[in-house]
Design a protein around this motif. Structure first.
Motif, PDB file in Angstrom:
ATOM      1  N   VAL A 140      -5.185   2.225   4.132  1.00 56.08           N
ATOM      2  CA  VAL A 140      -5.397   3.301   3.328  1.00 56.08           C
ATOM      3  C   VAL A 140      -6.230   4.343   3.993  1.00 56.08           C
ATOM      4  CG1 VAL A 140      -6.875   3.420   1.040  1.00 56.08           C
ATOM      5  CG2 VAL A 140      -5.564   1.541   1.352  1.00 56.08           C
TER       6      VAL A 140
ATOM      7  N   VAL B 236       0.641  -1.195  -0.135  1.00 52.68           N
ATOM      8  CA  VAL B 236       0.099   0.000   0.038  1.00 52.68           C
ATOM      9  C   VAL B 236       0.890   1.278   0.035  1.00 52.68           C
ATOM     10  CG1 VAL B 236      -1.571   1.389   1.400  1.00 52.68           C
ATOM     11  CG2 VAL B 236      -2.001  -1.309   1.197  1.00 52.68           C
TER      12      VAL B 236
ATOM     13  N   GLU C 185      -8.355   2.088  -3.099  1.00 49.11           N
ATOM     14  CA  GLU C 185      -8.744   1.277  -2.215  1.00 49.11           C
ATOM     15  C   GLU C 185      -9.150  -0.067  -3.096  1.00 49.11           C
ATOM     16  OE1 GLU C 185     -12.701   3.359  -2.613  1.00 49.11           O
ATOM     17  OE2 GLU C 185     -10.674   3.829  -2.059  1.00 49.11           O
TER      18      GLU C 185
ATOM     19  N   LEU D 188      -7.571  -2.066   3.714  1.00 41.91           N
ATOM     20  CA  LEU D 188      -8.545  -1.075   3.931  1.00 41.91           C
ATOM     21  C   LEU D 188      -8.245  -0.006   5.220  1.00 41.91           C
ATOM     22  CD1 LEU D 188     -11.964  -2.970   3.114  1.00 41.91           C
ATOM     23  CD2 LEU D 188     -10.544  -1.216   1.662  1.00 41.91           C
TER      24      LEU D 188
ATOM     25  N   THR E 242      -7.096  -3.450  -2.860  1.00 37.44           N
ATOM     26  CA  THR E 242      -7.595  -4.777  -2.306  1.00 37.44           C
ATOM     27  C   THR E 242      -7.455  -5.726  -3.118  1.00 37.44           C
ATOM     28  OG1 THR E 242      -9.281  -3.279  -1.152  1.00 37.44           O
ATOM     29  CG2 THR E 242      -9.784  -5.485  -1.319  1.00 37.44           C
TER      30      THR E 242
END
Length: 415
Positions: free
Chosen positions: A157, A26, A117, A154, A121
């Motif tokens: 983020v 991420v 996202e 998640l 993901t």
């Protein structure tokens, strides 16, 4: 007993390492996004000085994205599609992770009104299934890795660990058992992954720079008279949630017909043209909205109230244009920005507490779209003061209860 305890500790350590790896992916993605945006939207336009620069970037981005997707396929999946595939198929493809990474990154760099996202993901889930499938001896014990990856991705983020934990938990059950761990053990492993992800992400931000999560909005205490506006404000958020769904349906029909007749590059280029035109007229509609949100909450008094409400409504439309035309990405960040922009305009017109207006309208809007009141509340928990939280819960719950038509889009076939 000692052997069982050792296995549990080893599994928790493995979950923490998974969370750390997800945080690294991420962070690299968001860092590349920041560098790309800085180059294309700060360095280059400062030398050119073109007033129509967003139109050029929209057309160029649509052309590049369409040509690239014509070679690798229309990826990445949206978040809801990822969750459905994980729950239904107990599998997710991981043979095209690099193309998905680039397809998720390119729209964001070119200013699309989407969030990161969705692509992130899918990438994290694919990596989790790769790990599971390449550890055959422990494949059954690692069946919960994709859920851990979703929670970790998640959570970092959005800068909200509770939100990362809530989204998989609120996914509607289909009656099939999708885990081999007891609920308590699964929760502990999720927490271990999310906490490790947060620690790594925070450390990378401290060492190399970067931002984390949504901005915080505060304001004066809420008066008794203002509390009477809680339900009307929630219903206003619900109304804009329905507007988003209407835009979703219309853009889906239009771009599906277009993509059925012409190559995908035509659709992505048209989407880029619309993005550029609207972004030139209303610059706040560009990008995911996280940084614009922080700027807006500090400077919204410099704007006309009608302009803020219009900006929020247009961005709801533009987010759907981007997603349906092939600029795939998430809708969380843009929708939150829309709620904040509309809430600022309503607060200026009504004279109500700004944090109260922003929070309740945004929660009602998200409640309609996400249908997960707990996740909505936990997502907004860090953005608004504690005194607004009961109204966030109520607005999100109202939004999740109101009737809505079926989802317009079908899951796209595998590339």
């Amino acid at each position: 007993m000692e052997q069982r305890t050792a296995k549990r500790i080893a599994y928790l350590i493995f979950c923490a390492l998974l969370g750390a790896a997800a945080a690294l992916v991420v962070w690299v993605f968001l860092r590349l996004m920041e560098l790309g945006i800085g180059l294309l939207w700060e360095t280059v336009p400062a030398r050119l000085g073109w007033s129509f620069y967003p139109v050029v970037m929209g057309l160029l981005g649509g052309l590049i994205l369409g040509l690239y997707k014509g070679r690798v396929g229309d990826c990445p999946d949206e978040l809801e599609t990822v969750l459905k595939k994980v729950k239904r198929d107990k599998a997710y493809p991981y043979d095209n992770l690099l193309p998905c990474f680039l397809c998720a990154l390119l729209p964001l760099v070119f200013g699309a009104s989407i969030g990161p996202e969705a692509g992130l993901t899918g990438i994290i889930v694919g990596l989790c299934y790769w790990v599971r499938d390449h550890r055959n001896a422990a494949r059954q014990q690692l069946a919960d890795l994709p859920t851990l990856g979703i929670s970790a991705a998640l959570g970092v983020v959005f800068g909200s660990p509770l939100f990362g934990l809530a989204v998989p938990l609120e996914e509607p059950a289909d009656g099939a058992r999708d885990t081999v761990l007891p609920r308590a053990a699964k929760l502990v492993s999720n927490v271990a992954a999310v906490l490790a992800a947060f620690g790594v992400f925070w450390g990378l931000n401290q060492l190399f720079g970067g931002s984390m999560g949504l901005p915080r909005v505060d304001g004066p205490d809420i008066t008794s008279a203002e509390r009477l506006w809680g339900i009307p404000l929630a219903l206003l958020g619900v109304a804009f949630g329905y507007l988003y769904l209407l835009f979703e349906r219309l853009t889906h029909r239009f771009f599906t017909a277009l993509q059925g007749t012409f190559p995908l590059v035509v659709s992505t280029t048209l989407g880029g043209l619309i993005l550029g035109i609207l972004g030139t007229c209303l610059p706040l509609t560009l990008f995911s909205g996280e940084e614009q949100m922080a700027e807006l909450t500090e400077t919204y008094l410099n704007y006309a109230p009608w302009l803020l409400i219009l900006t929020g409504g247009v961005k709801l439309f533009l987010t759907n244009v981007c997603i349906q035309s092939g600029w795939r990405g998430g809708h969380f960040f843009p929708v939150i920005f829309c709620g904040v922009s509309i809430g600022c305009g309503v607060a200026m017109l009504s004279g109500l507490n700004e944090a109260f207006c922003l929070g309740v309208i945004t929660a009602g809007l998200l409640g309609v779209i996400l249908r997960r009141p707990l996740a909505v509340t936990l997502l907004l928990l860090l953005c608004f003061p504690v005194r607004v939280i009961p109204w966030l819960m109520a607005a999100a719950y109202i939004g999740s209860l109101v009737p809505r038509w079926g989802q317009p889009r079908a899951e796209k076939p595998e590339a």
